[in-house]
Write a protein that holds these residues in place. Structure first.
Motif, short mmCIF file in Angstrom:
data_model
loop_
_atom_site.label_atom_id
_atom_site.label_comp_id
_atom_site.label_asym_id
_atom_site.label_seq_id
_atom_site.Cartn_x
_atom_site.Cartn_y
_atom_site.Cartn_z
N TYR A 157 0.80 -1.22 0.00
CA TYR A 157 0.00 0.00 0.00
C TYR A 157 0.84 1.27 0.00
N GLY A 158 2.05 1.20 0.57
CA GLY A 158 2.88 2.39 0.68
C GLY A 158 2.35 3.36 1.72
N LEU A 159 1.50 2.88 2.60
CA LEU A 159 0.96 3.71 3.67
C LEU A 159 1.77 3.46 4.93
N ASP A 160 1.26 3.94 6.07
CA ASP A 160 1.94 3.65 7.32
C ASP A 160 1.91 2.14 7.56
N HIS A 161 2.66 1.70 8.55
CA HIS A 161 2.79 0.26 8.78
C HIS A 161 1.64 -0.31 9.60
N ASN A 162 0.66 0.49 9.92
CA ASN A 162 -0.47 0.00 10.70
C ASN A 162 -1.58 -0.53 9.78
N GLN A 163 -1.19 -1.40 8.89
CA GLN A 163 -2.10 -2.07 7.96
C GLN A 163 -1.99 -3.58 8.22
N VAL A 164 -2.98 -4.31 7.79
CA VAL A 164 -2.94 -5.76 7.96
C VAL A 164 -3.01 -6.44 6.59
N PRO A 165 -2.51 -7.67 6.50
CA PRO A 165 -2.65 -8.42 5.24
C PRO A 165 -4.14 -8.68 4.97
#
Length: 198
Positions: free
Chosen positions: A85-93
């Protein structure tokens, strides 16, 4: 269907087109023997009726006529890494996918309707091939009759349509496109195409 309303797909023409393109799916039915599934080729008989057939010996056959059943067509799918996503690391698979669920009543076909269904299904599939089409006219008629007596045809009269397009629509467009690039690089070109065109 995915519970997030952002992924709800209600375009019946598009769902119908996907089912026609796939031509195959899973038919689920509750039976006295427990839940059962059959994997079946399908063809549209009209805008709200699917035609399908199963081997006569398939245990689900004796429970289908008049039963409520659920047909599921699964389109492209693929794993999505949060890193893409190239967003912050607070994303989930997650897993993106395209699916259609069609629920309705099953009706057994007479033999002539089954033969017409097989002819229609064959013609549609043979049309996709780059060759002279196969028709049952190439077969011994007695052998064709014997082989079709080993299958049973059904119509699924559709009462409910449920579609899911889970393509990252809940992400910013740039993030969705970046994830589509990652999905494609991982070998899942089909779902990447859908993600780019969501």
């Amino acid at each position: 269907m995915h519970p997030n309303a952002a992924f709800r797909w209600e375009d019946r023409d598009a769902m119908r087109a996907l089912v026609a393109e796939l031509g195959f799916g899973a038919l689920f039915c509750a039976t006295p023997d427990g839940p059962r599934v059959a994997h079946v080729p399908v063809v549209w008989l009209d805008d709200a009726t699917l035609g399908l057939h199963l081997a006569r010996g398939n245990g689900i056959v004796r429970h289908l006529d008049g039963a409520t059943a659920l047909f599921v067509a699964q389109g492209p799918d693929g794993y999505v890494s949060p890193d893409w996503y190239g967003l912050d690391h607070n994303q989930v698979p997650t897993w993106n996918y395209v699916a259609v669920e069609l629920e309705g009543t099953m009706r057994r076909m007479e033999h002539d309707a089954l033969v017409a269904q097989v002819d229609q299904l064959t013609a549609q599939q043979e049309d996709r091939l780059n060759k002279a089409p196969w028709t049952r006219g190439k077969m011994d008629p007695a052998l064709f009759d014997k082989m079709t007596s080993a299958i049973v045809g059904f119509r699924l009269e559709i009462a409910a349509w449920r579609g899911t397009l889970k393509l990252g629509q809940n992400k910013p467009e740039a993030a969705r496109r970046a994830a589509a690039d990652g999905v494609e690089a991982s070998g899942r070109r089909g779902i990447a195409h859908w993600m780019r065109n969501a």
